[in-house]
Each structure stands twice: as structure tokens, then as C-alpha cells.
Motif scaffolding. Structure first.
Motif, PDB file in Angstrom:
ATOM      1  N   PHE A 263      50.726  72.531  30.309  1.00 35.79           N
ATOM      2  CA  PHE A 263      50.829  72.078  28.903  1.00 35.79           C
ATOM      3  C   PHE A 263      49.511  72.339  28.330  1.00 35.79           C
ATOM      4  CE2 PHE A 263      49.441  68.537  26.091  1.00 35.79           C
ATOM      5  CZ  PHE A 263      50.313  68.726  24.923  1.00 35.79           C
ATOM      6  N   THR A 264      48.319  72.260  29.163  1.00 36.95           N
ATOM      7  CA  THR A 264      46.834  72.332  28.374  1.00 36.95           C
ATOM      8  C   THR A 264      46.486  73.978  28.378  1.00 36.95           C
ATOM      9  OG1 THR A 264      46.006  72.233  30.746  1.00 36.95           O
ATOM     10  CG2 THR A 264      46.056  70.279  29.489  1.00 36.95           C
ATOM     11  N   ARG A 265      47.118  74.675  29.167  1.00 39.73           N
ATOM     12  CA  ARG A 265      47.033  76.247  29.034  1.00 39.73           C
ATOM     13  C   ARG A 265      45.391  76.397  29.100  1.00 39.73           C
ATOM     14  NH1 ARG A 265      51.888  78.491  28.620  1.00 39.73           N
ATOM     15  NH2 ARG A 265      53.359  77.118  27.716  1.00 39.73           N
ATOM     16  N   SER A 266      44.837  77.000  28.137  1.00 40.31           N
ATOM     17  CA  SER A 266      43.373  77.548  28.064  1.00 40.31           C
ATOM     18  C   SER A 266      42.665  76.242  27.628  1.00 40.31           C
ATOM     19  CB  SER A 266      43.186  78.463  26.811  1.00 40.31           C
ATOM     20  OG  SER A 266      43.356  78.075  25.623  1.00 40.31           O
ATOM     21  N   LYS A 267      42.958  75.116  27.566  1.00 37.98           N
ATOM     22  CA  LYS A 267      42.040  73.918  27.020  1.00 37.98           C
ATOM     23  C   LYS A 267      41.258  73.488  28.311  1.00 37.98           C
ATOM     24  CE  LYS A 267      45.389  72.235  23.728  1.00 37.98           C
ATOM     25  NZ  LYS A 267      46.392  71.132  23.280  1.00 37.98           N
ATOM     26  N   THR A 268      41.428  73.899  29.623  1.00 37.58           N
ATOM     27  CA  THR A 268      40.531  73.589  30.802  1.00 37.58           C
ATOM     28  C   THR A 268      39.473  74.419  30.896  1.00 37.58           C
ATOM     29  OG1 THR A 268      41.966  74.798  32.023  1.00 37.58           O
ATOM     30  CG2 THR A 268      42.430  72.620  31.981  1.00 37.58           C
ATOM     31  N   ASP A 269      39.216  75.622  30.100  1.00 42.52           N
ATOM     32  CA  ASP A 269      38.281  76.639  30.211  1.00 42.52           C
ATOM     33  C   ASP A 269      36.821  75.671  30.110  1.00 42.52           C
ATOM     34  OD1 ASP A 269      40.255  78.388  30.346  1.00 42.52           O
ATOM     35  OD2 ASP A 269      39.961  79.310  28.430  1.00 42.52           O
ATOM     36  N   ASN A 270      36.552  74.903  29.458  1.00 39.37           N
ATOM     37  CA  ASN A 270      35.283  74.257  29.324  1.00 39.37           C
ATOM     38  C   ASN A 270      34.971  73.051  30.059  1.00 39.37           C
ATOM     39  OD1 ASN A 270      34.573  76.026  27.140  1.00 39.37           O
ATOM     40  ND2 ASN A 270      35.499  74.872  25.713  1.00 39.37           N
ATOM     41  N   TYR A 271      35.986  73.022  31.138  1.00 39.88           N
ATOM     42  CA  TYR A 271      35.857  71.795  32.108  1.00 39.88           C
ATOM     43  C   TYR A 271      35.797  72.086  33.557  1.00 39.88           C
ATOM     44  CZ  TYR A 271      36.962  69.278  27.699  1.00 39.88           C
ATOM     45  OH  TYR A 271      37.106  68.920  26.543  1.00 39.88           O
ATOM     46  N   LEU A 272      34.878  71.733  34.046  1.00 36.57           N
ATOM     47  CA  LEU A 272      34.730  72.203  35.720  1.00 36.57           C
ATOM     48  C   LEU A 272      34.728  70.844  36.492  1.00 36.57           C
ATOM     49  CD1 LEU A 272      34.269  74.209  37.683  1.00 36.57           C
ATOM     50  CD2 LEU A 272      31.621  73.986  37.091  1.00 36.57           C
ATOM     51  N   ALA A 273      35.800  70.858  37.274  1.00 38.50           N
ATOM     52  CA  ALA A 273      36.037  69.857  38.329  1.00 38.50           C
ATOM     53  C   ALA A 273      35.418  70.098  39.643  1.00 38.50           C
ATOM     54  CB  ALA A 273      37.366  69.415  38.297  1.00 38.50           C
ATOM     55  N   SER A 274      34.708  69.025  40.230  1.00 38.75           N
ATOM     56  CA  SER A 274      34.286  69.332  41.565  1.00 38.75           C
ATOM     57  C   SER A 274      34.471  67.709  42.339  1.00 38.75           C
ATOM     58  CB  SER A 274      32.769  69.590  41.379  1.00 38.75           C
ATOM     59  OG  SER A 274      32.069  68.763  40.804  1.00 38.75           O
ATOM     60  N   ASP A 275      33.962  67.929  43.644  1.00 43.67           N
ATOM     61  CA  ASP A 275      34.136  66.893  44.328  1.00 43.67           C
ATOM     62  C   ASP A 275      35.729  66.008  44.534  1.00 43.67           C
ATOM     63  OD1 ASP A 275      31.449  67.457  45.286  1.00 43.67           O
ATOM     64  OD2 ASP A 275      30.580  66.049  43.520  1.00 43.67           O
ATOM     65  N   ILE A 276      36.503  66.926  44.602  1.00 48.71           N
ATOM     66  CA  ILE A 276      37.907  66.204  44.286  1.00 48.71           C
ATOM     67  C   ILE A 276      38.292  65.544  45.661  1.00 48.71           C
ATOM     68  CG2 ILE A 276      40.204  66.558  43.462  1.00 48.71           C
ATOM     69  CD1 ILE A 276      38.368  67.003  41.331  1.00 48.71           C
ATOM     70  N   GLU A 277      38.788  64.513  45.363  1.00 43.80           N
ATOM     71  CA  GLU A 277      39.379  63.695  46.694  1.00 43.80           C
ATOM     72  C   GLU A 277      40.772  63.034  46.253  1.00 43.80           C
ATOM     73  OE1 GLU A 277      38.504  59.754  49.371  1.00 43.80           O
ATOM     74  OE2 GLU A 277      36.910  60.696  48.419  1.00 43.80           O
ATOM     75  N   GLU A 278      41.540  63.095  47.061  1.00 45.91           N
ATOM     76  CA  GLU A 278      43.194  62.560  46.685  1.00 45.91           C
ATOM     77  C   GLU A 278      43.303  61.486  47.445  1.00 45.91           C
ATOM     78  OE1 GLU A 278      47.995  63.885  46.501  1.00 45.91           O
ATOM     79  OE2 GLU A 278      46.276  65.333  47.130  1.00 45.91           O
ATOM     80  N   ILE A 279      43.633  60.228  46.735  1.00 43.88           N
ATOM     81  CA  ILE A 279      44.201  59.255  47.552  1.00 43.88           C
ATOM     82  C   ILE A 279      45.446  58.921  47.235  1.00 43.88           C
ATOM     83  CG2 ILE A 279      43.765  56.534  47.232  1.00 43.88           C
ATOM     84  CD1 ILE A 279      41.235  57.031  45.825  1.00 43.88           C
ATOM     85  N   SER A 280      46.303  59.273  48.610  1.00 42.20           N
ATOM     86  CA  SER A 280      47.581  59.120  48.563  1.00 42.20           C
ATOM     87  C   SER A 280      48.326  57.946  47.881  1.00 42.20           C
ATOM     88  CB  SER A 280      48.061  59.266  50.068  1.00 42.20           C
ATOM     89  OG  SER A 280      49.470  59.285  50.251  1.00 42.20           O
ATOM     90  N   GLY A 281      49.320  58.192  47.028  1.00 47.54           N
ATOM     91  CA  GLY A 281      50.184  57.186  46.451  1.00 47.54           C
ATOM     92  C   GLY A 281      49.307  56.686  45.078  1.00 47.54           C
TER      93      GLY A 281
END
Length: 641
Positions: free
Chosen positions: A389-407
Motif C-alpha cells: 500500500f505504501t509503495r515508495s512512501k518508505t524511502d525516507n524511513y529507515l528501520a533498525s533493531d527490529i524484534e518480533e514478539i510472537s502474537g
């Protein structure tokens, strides 16, 4: 008509030109016998007065041999297998007996019409086979694969997973894979029965057997040839024709008991009158016994019933439905309860963003940009929907240190800010105060918090399939009393979809084992004959447990397709009602053939026993009824469903 024949679709693979040459050659013996019989009857007085009786007998023997020889070979073969009482021995005894008592034209006529019946039977069987063969004759002989910087043409069987293949416009896709080119249109009718072209874009699945109609494309292979969708379909159809329905098996067992009884009765018809009739004439009573034998031949049953089921499988294949056996055609007529999965079965399984709500000073574009930057690290369908949905709207956003919490969801940083993306459980876990009204939203929802503050939410929904409403209506109209939906999605969404579609009962928030428990509970009532419809790996246990398992085969998982008894290649739930119609029509034709064969045969048997039926009536009762039953069976292929 050979009650030992196996109508397997493996013969669908035979060379068509060979079949055609064999077809016209099979008419030659019949043509010779027919010509000589008609000539013999026309010149009977001439032959009798100007030639001695031996020449007359010789003429009819020569007329008899072309059509009797194949039957004699079959009779010898079955006797070698210690099967003495077959239709072959029955026909030989009857016709040779006719020669013995001087009824030469009738002896030839019985065997001739039997041979004509065989030709009609073979033509009907070949028609059904061609119907399936036309659907399955989509196997490409070659694949153009990229190796060492150039393309080379090789058999598809030797192409490996992850190799790149090229498919030109007008060519069939040889192997399952992922589209590398931007997009192209495909004719999927060979796999799905649907003629409408389908556009497939980069990253989407392309299946073997699809016809590329647009431009030159490249595909990354994901499955070996033997594991491809096309190979599975071929195997399933070939196996289907060898799995007998209970009715079919019962008739075959009946024929094995019935034939020796008929022989015994024929002997009694000849012998018993000797002791109770004053003017007993052996030749007259032997003639009655021979008429009785010809009438009693069970050809119409042992041929037309398997052919009826074969026609049903062919008609279903034409509609994009694969029955894995004739026995499932029978079972489908008894189903009164259908239990369905939701996602991928009644809905498209493709999530789309419905609404973006941002709060305080957060801009909507910023909200979706931050959330999408996080969701890029997840393979969940909801995450993919947001990223798409966002397509190119993420170009200016850099994610780091991602951690998934199940559920719960994801935690991490975007452009240095602490971000939480997930459900209400995640917000409560980190003590984020959010709008409580969010908890009452029916659609799937992704809530976001930035630097410890509630930032807004995004709603996601799965679209209902176009034919889903009609599917439920048609199932009810075709004798399905109860339709239940079991889903792993949350209960509120499940109930909303059920309400839209008109489903009787719906249960959400279910794990695979919960679905199994529901099915087990329903099966306690023995009057429930249950069909389960699903598409995912998690549906495999339920598909196996149900009386009839139905899998969505277009994009369904291998596990679901393997376990299921019926495969819907188009992924359309409306095809469930079509499967019921085809099964019921097949059953109706089979029952019609049984009633027709028994009614006519019993009537003529009685007439024959009392000497009121001649060999000609016997021929009609045998070959005529067989032909009518065969034509009735072939009618299934012409029905509109």
C-alpha cells in the motif's frame, strides 16, 4: 462388452494417430460379417437349392469368424485365468448352439451385433478419454532454461529449482515458478477451466500448463517437474478412473455370481421339460435356452456403469473440478453438511489497507511510512499488504533493531525513534494508552506507537470472492442442509463474513486442532455426511477427517491438495455446488441404466423362457440395451453444469 476392462486415463497418453488407425481397422471384420450375413439371407433359397448344405454352412461360418475370433481369444484368456463364466463364453455357447440347431443366420447375427455393440462402447469410452485428454494435453515437451549466460532447450524434467526459464508468447509454461518479468497475461483454461485471461505480475506464482499470451517472460523455477501443479493434476485424473465407486464394484461382483447362475438356468430350460412335457422336442427347448443365454448377458451393466462414472469424472474435469476417484462422485451425492475455511476459500486471501487513522500531529503518510518500514521485516500477509500500500512512501524511513514478539507484533527503531507496531496486546504490554474504541473495530487492525505515545492505526481487510454469495445459495439449493465456517481469524471478522454470505454458523479464533474438534463433534451425529473445504496446510487435518475433503487447488498448499478427495482448480467456492450437480447427474444416469437393463432383460427372459422371444429379440435385449445404456452414459459429457 468386456467386463474386465479398466477404464484408466493412462491410455489418454497413447498416440492419437495410432488410436485412429486402430479405430478404422476395427470396422473391417464387422463390415465383412455384415456384408456376408445380408448376402446370405438374400440368397438363402438360391444357396439351398443350387448348392449342397455344406456350402451354405461354410458361407455362414466364414461370415461368423471375423466377429467371433476376438471373442474366442478373450474366452480362452479368461478360461486360462480360471474364470469360466464370462460374457465371452456365454456368447460363444449361444451362437455355436444356434449353428448346432441350424439357425445359422441368427448365430452370425448375435455375434455381429455383439461386435457392433463393442464398437459403440469403444467409441463412447474413447470420446470420454478424448474429453479428458483435451484438458490434460498441455504438457510442454521442452523448457528454455538459462545456463552459462545463454538459453538452451532441455526436457522440463531435468530443470532444477531456482533456475531461470524463458517462455515466449504463445508457449505453455513448463514448470511452476515465480514471475521475474514485470507482468504478462495467461490463458489458464487447461488448469482451471476458465477461459478468461489472467494477468500475473512480478513476484506472483505462475503454474505449469498456463499459456503465455502476451510477451516473452522469465520465470524462476520453484518446483521440480514431477511436483508441479500440472503433473499432480495428470496423476490425479489418471488415478481417479481406477478408483471404483461402490455401485460399480457391486455390479461387477453381481455379474460374477449372475453369469454362472444363467448358465445353470439355461441347462435346466433344456433338460427339465424332457420330464414334464409330452411332446418334448430337444431342438426347440435348446433354442429357448440359447435365446435365454443371449438375453442374460450382463454387458449393459458392466460396461455402461463404469462408463457413467468415467463420464462424470470427465465432465467435472471440464468444469475445473478433479475427483480423485469415482467413489467420491457417489459420496458427494450424500453430503448434507459443508464446513468451510474462510481465508483463501471464501475470501481471496489478499489483504488490502482499508483505512489509515493518525492522531495528534502525526501525518497519515508519516504513519504508514513508519509502520511499513517496520513491516518490511515480516512475511505476514498483513505486513505485505501494508508495504504494498505504501509503495515508495518508505524511502525516507529507515528501520533498525527490529524484534518480533510472537502474537503481539514488532518493536524497533525508525529514524532513531522507538516504534511499536502490532495489536492491542502489544500496546497493553508496553502500557501505551490508546483509543479504546479501536478494540471494537471488526476488521484486522495494526496499532502504532511512536516514542511511547499512541500514533494511530491502520485497518486491513480480506476481500470476499466474487462468487462466494452465489456459492452459499447454490449449495443450499442443491441439498446442502447446513453450511458452517471455521476460521483462525478473529471471531468478529468471521461472524461478519458469515452474515454477508448467509452461512448458517461461524466460529473464529480457531487453531487447526480446534477445527478438528469441531468436526469430531459434528461427526458424532451419524446422519451428518460432511465435506470440508480448505486451502492451507493448517486445513490438512480437517480435510483428512471429513467424509469428503475438498481443496482449493489453484493456489492451495501441497499438503491440502494431497489429502483432499476433490480439487477445485479455479479456487471458486461456487464450484462446490457444481460438483454436487455433476455427482447427482452421474448417479442418476447410473441408476437409469441399471433400471433399463434389468427391466428389459427380465421381460425378455420371461418371454424367452416361454418360447415367445426369438434370437432377434434376444439381440435387442442384449446389444440394444447396451447401446442405449452407453449413449445415456455419454450424455453426461454433454450436460451443462
Amino acid at each position: 462388452m468386456d467386463n474386465n476392462k479398466q477404464y484408466k486415463c493412462t491410455s489418454c497418453d497413447s498416440d492419437e494417430s495410432h488410436d485412429n488407425s486402430q479405430s478404422w481397422k476395427s470396422y473391417i471384420p464387422v463390415a465383412i460379417s455384415l456384408f456376408m450375413l445380408l448376402a446370405g439371407i438374400s440368397l438363402d433359397n438360391f444357396l439351398e437349392h443350387f448348392f449342397n448344405s455344406y456350402i451354405r454352412i461354410g458361407w455362414y461360418i466364414l461370415a461368423y469368424i471375423p466377429v467371433a475370433y476376438p471373442v474366442l481369444k478373450e474366452a480362452i484368456e479368461t478360461i486360462r485365468q480360471k474364470d469360466f463364466f464370462t460374457e465371452f463364453t456365454l456368447m460363444l455357447v449361444a451362437t455355436l448352439g444356434a449353428f448346432f440347431i441350424g439357425e445359422y443366420p441368427e448365430g452370425v447375427a448375435v455375434m455381429l451385433f455383439y461386435a457392433i455393440g463393442e464398437l459403440f462402447q469403444n467409441s463412447a469410452v474413447n470420446k470420454a478419454k478424448r474429453n479428458i485428454k483435451a484438458l490434460l494435453d498441455v504438457r510442454p515437451d521442452t523448457a528454455v532454461v538459462e545456463r552459462n549466460g545463454s538459453y538452451e532447450t532441455v526436457p522440463p524434467e531435468i530443470v532444477k529449482i531456482d533456475e531461470i526459464i524463458q517462455v515466449k508468447a504463445g508457449e505453455k509454461v513448463p514448470l511452476d515458478g515465480i514471475m521475474i518479468s514485470p507482468s504478462s497475461s495467461f490463458n489458464t483454461s487447461a488448469l482451471t477451466g476458465e477461459s478468461k485471461p489472467k494477468t500475473i505480475s512480478e513476484g506472483e506464482t505462475v503454474l505449469a500448463g498456463m499459456l503465455n499470451v502476451d510477451k516473452v517472460i522469465t520465470i524462476k523455477v520453484t518446483k521440480k517437474y514431477e511436483d508441479s501443479s500440472l503433473a499432480r493434476i495428470l496423476e490425479m485424473v489418471q488415478d481417479a478412473t481406477s478408483r471404483k465407486a461402490k455401485t460399480e464394484l457391486l455390479i461387477r461382483r453381481f455379474a460374477k455370481i449372475y453369469t454362472p447362475i444363467v448358465f445353470a438356468l439355461a441347462v435346466l430350460i433344456t433338460a427339465i421339460p424332457y420330464f414334464i412335457v409330452n411332446d418334448y422336442i430337444f431342438q426347440d427347448w435348446l433354442y429357448r435356452a440359447l435365446v435365454f443365454l443371449v438375453i442374460s448377458c450382463p454387458c449393459a451393466l458392466v460396461v455402461s456403469i463404469p462408463l457413467g462414472y468415467f463420464g462424470g469424472i470427465g465432465a467435472a474435469s471440464k468444469a475445473g473440478i478433479l475427483f480423485k476417484g469415482a467413489n467420491y462422485l457417489d459420496l458427494m451425492t450424500k453430503v448434507n453438511t459443508v464446513v468451510m475455511d474462510k481465508t483463501g476459500t471464501l475470501t481471496k486471501g489478499v489483504f488490502d489497507v482499508q483505512e489509515v487513522v493518525a492522531v495528534d500531529n502525526i501525518d497519515k503518510d508519516e504513519l504508514v511510512g513508519v509502520v511499513a518500514a517496520m513491516e518490511k521485516f515480516s512475511n505476514h500477509p498483513i505486513a505485505k499488504a501494508i508495504v504494498a500500500f505504501t509503495r515508495s512512501k518508505t524511502d525516507n524511513y529507515l528501520a533498525s533493531d527490529i524484534e518480533e514478539i510472537s502474537g503481539h507484533g514488532l518493536i524497533g527503531k525508525v529514524n532513531g525513534k522507538e516504534v511499536l507496531v502490532g495489536n492491542n496486546k502489544l500496546m497493553k504490554r508496553f502500557n501505551i494508552d490508546y483509543d479504546i474504541r479501536v478494540d471494537f473495530i471488526v476488521e484486522t487492525i495494526v496499532i502504532a506507537a511512536i516514542d511511547g505515545k499512541y500514533a494511530g492505526y491502520i485497518t486491513i481487510a480480506d476481500e470476499v470472492k466474487e462468487d462466494a454469495v452465489d456459492a452459499i445459495k447454490n449449495m443450499h439449493a442443491n441439498g446442502i442442509d447446513k453450511i458452517v465456517m471455521l476460521s483462525g481469524d478473529k471471531a468478529s471478522i468471521t461472524e461478519k463474513v458469515a452474515s454477508i454470505l448467509g452461512i448458517d454458523n461461524a466460529y473464529g479464533d480457531l487453531l487447526p486442532e480446534d477445527k478438528v474438534k469441531h468436526l469430531e463433534g459434528m461427526k458424532i451425529d451419524k446422519s451428518n455426511i460432511i465435506a470440508f473445504v480448505g486451502d492451507g496446510i493448517n486445513d490438512a487435518p480437517s480435510l483428512a477427517l471429513s467424509d469428503v475433503g475438498i481443496a482449493m487447488g489453484g493456489m492451495g498448499s501441497d499438503a491440502a491438495i494431497e489429502v483432499a478427495d476433490i480439487i477445485i482448480q479455479t479456487d471458486q467456492p461456487s464450484k462446490i455446488a457444481t460438483a454436487v450437480k455433476i455427482a447427482k447427474s452421474t448417479r442418476q444416469v447410473v441408476i437409469q441404466n441399471i433400471i433399463l437393463a434389468f427391466t428389459v432383460k427380465i421381460l425378455v427372459l420371461i418371454l424367452g423362457g416361454f418360447g415367445l422371444a426369438t434370437m432377434w429379440e434376444a439381440v435387442f435385449a442384449d446389444v440394444g440395451v447396451s447401446l442405449l445404456a452407453i449413449l445415456n452414459a455419454v450424455r453426461i459429457l454433454r450436460m451443462k453444469f
